[in-house]
Design a protein around this motif. Structure first.
Motif, mmCIF file in Angstrom:
data_model
loop_
_atom_site.group_PDB
_atom_site.id
_atom_site.type_symbol
_atom_site.label_atom_id
_atom_site.label_comp_id
_atom_site.label_asym_id
_atom_site.label_seq_id
_atom_site.Cartn_x
_atom_site.Cartn_y
_atom_site.Cartn_z
ATOM 1 N N LYS A 57 0.847 -1.191 0.000
ATOM 2 C CA LYS A 57 0.000 0.000 0.000
ATOM 3 C C LYS A 57 0.885 1.244 0.000
ATOM 4 O O LYS A 57 1.761 1.398 0.836
ATOM 5 C CB LYS A 57 -0.895 -0.009 1.235
ATOM 6 N N ALA A 58 0.654 2.129 -0.980
ATOM 7 C CA ALA A 58 1.346 3.415 -1.046
ATOM 8 C C ALA A 58 0.297 4.500 -0.826
ATOM 9 O O ALA A 58 -0.826 4.395 -1.310
ATOM 10 C CB ALA A 58 2.024 3.594 -2.401
ATOM 11 N N VAL A 59 0.666 5.551 -0.095
ATOM 12 C CA VAL A 59 -0.294 6.581 0.288
ATOM 13 C C VAL A 59 0.215 7.955 -0.103
ATOM 14 O O VAL A 59 1.389 8.274 0.072
ATOM 15 C CB VAL A 59 -0.551 6.546 1.812
ATOM 16 N N LYS A 60 -0.682 8.768 -0.659
ATOM 17 C CA LYS A 60 -0.423 10.194 -0.892
ATOM 18 C C LYS A 60 -1.650 10.931 -0.410
ATOM 19 O O LYS A 60 -2.745 10.744 -0.932
ATOM 20 C CB LYS A 60 -0.161 10.517 -2.346
ATOM 21 N N SER A 62 -4.844 11.684 1.141
ATOM 22 C CA SER A 62 -5.924 10.788 1.568
ATOM 23 C C SER A 62 -6.150 9.648 0.581
ATOM 24 O O SER A 62 -7.064 8.861 0.743
ATOM 25 C CB SER A 62 -7.222 11.588 1.734
ATOM 26 N N GLU A 63 -5.325 9.567 -0.452
ATOM 27 C CA GLU A 63 -5.505 8.531 -1.464
ATOM 28 C C GLU A 63 -4.461 7.436 -1.288
ATOM 29 O O GLU A 63 -3.332 7.701 -0.897
ATOM 30 C CB GLU A 63 -5.392 9.143 -2.858
ATOM 31 N N SER A 64 -4.869 6.213 -1.574
ATOM 32 C CA SER A 64 -3.923 5.104 -1.488
ATOM 33 C C SER A 64 -4.174 4.138 -2.637
ATOM 34 O O SER A 64 -5.244 4.114 -3.231
ATOM 35 C CB SER A 64 -4.062 4.382 -0.147
ATOM 36 N N GLU A 65 -3.145 3.369 -2.914
ATOM 37 C CA GLU A 65 -3.212 2.393 -4.003
ATOM 38 C C GLU A 65 -2.231 1.281 -3.673
ATOM 39 O O GLU A 65 -1.239 1.492 -2.985
ATOM 40 C CB GLU A 65 -2.816 3.064 -5.318
ATOM 41 N N TYR A 66 -2.510 0.087 -4.155
ATOM 42 C CA TYR A 66 -1.569 -1.010 -4.008
ATOM 43 C C TYR A 66 -0.690 -1.025 -5.242
ATOM 44 O O TYR A 66 -1.178 -1.063 -6.366
ATOM 45 C CB TYR A 66 -2.302 -2.338 -3.813
ATOM 46 N N TYR A 77 4.533 7.008 -6.438
ATOM 47 C CA TYR A 77 3.127 7.157 -6.047
ATOM 48 C C TYR A 77 2.995 8.166 -4.916
ATOM 49 O O TYR A 77 2.099 9.005 -4.919
ATOM 50 C CB TYR A 77 2.491 5.827 -5.626
ATOM 51 N N GLN A 78 3.899 8.112 -3.946
ATOM 52 C CA GLN A 78 3.813 9.040 -2.825
ATOM 53 C C GLN A 78 4.059 10.477 -3.269
ATOM 54 O O GLN A 78 3.567 11.411 -2.654
ATOM 55 C CB GLN A 78 4.791 8.621 -1.725
ATOM 56 N N GLY A 81 0.873 10.609 -6.552
ATOM 57 C CA GLY A 81 -0.460 10.061 -6.338
ATOM 58 C C GLY A 81 -0.929 9.304 -7.565
ATOM 59 O O GLY A 81 -0.124 8.828 -8.371
#
Length: 140
Positions: A57-60, A62-66, A77-78, A81
């Motif tokens: 899981k990567a987070v930027k 309030s959004e996250s994605e695997y 991604y961080q 996003g």
């Protein structure tokens, strides 16, 4: 001998999360830990099959994605996003990502899925790239 007294399931879990964990437990506790691992995993919502995918899981904000468990991909991604998914192949390569790198390759048997015909197995040469793209060919 870091972690030699640690229950094997906890060591495996620590490896999957790539964290440095040092825990020493008494022998009598080790058996209880081993026997409760499946129960704790179910309560925590740990999906061992998902852990085997290599995604994290990567987070930027309030959004996250695997994403693939690769430091550059996580950092991208961080930083960007979800917009990082809109980068072209050339833009990604320009940032130092070699998504075309071959992770695994080799011959496998593929079952044909012809409708109204008997299924048959044929040899195909498969190539798995770092991007996750899986392709196959009739020859190497």
């Amino acid at each position: 001998d870091k972690g030699k007294n640690l229950a094997p399931d906890i060591l495996e879990l620590a490896k999957r999360f790539e964290e440095n964990v040092t825990v020493t437990v008494p022998d009598e506790v080790e058996e209880r830990i081993k026997s409760s691992y499946a129960h704790v995993s179910a309560i925590a919502g740990i999906d061992n099959e998902f852990l085997d995918t290599g995604l994290v899981k990567a987070v930027k904000a309030s959004e996250s994605e695997y994403v693939l468990n690769h430091p550059k991909i996580i950092d991208l991604y961080q930083e960007m996003g979800p917009d990082c998914t809109k980068l072209t192949h050339g833009e990604r390569n320009g940032l130092g990502f070699d998504f075309d790198a071959v992770v695994r390759e080799g011959w496998l048997e593929k079952k044909s899925t012809k409708i109204m015909k008997a299924s048959r197995w044929t040899s195909k040469y498969f190539v798995l790239r770092k991007s996750g793209l899986l392709t196959y060919y009739t020859s190497k």
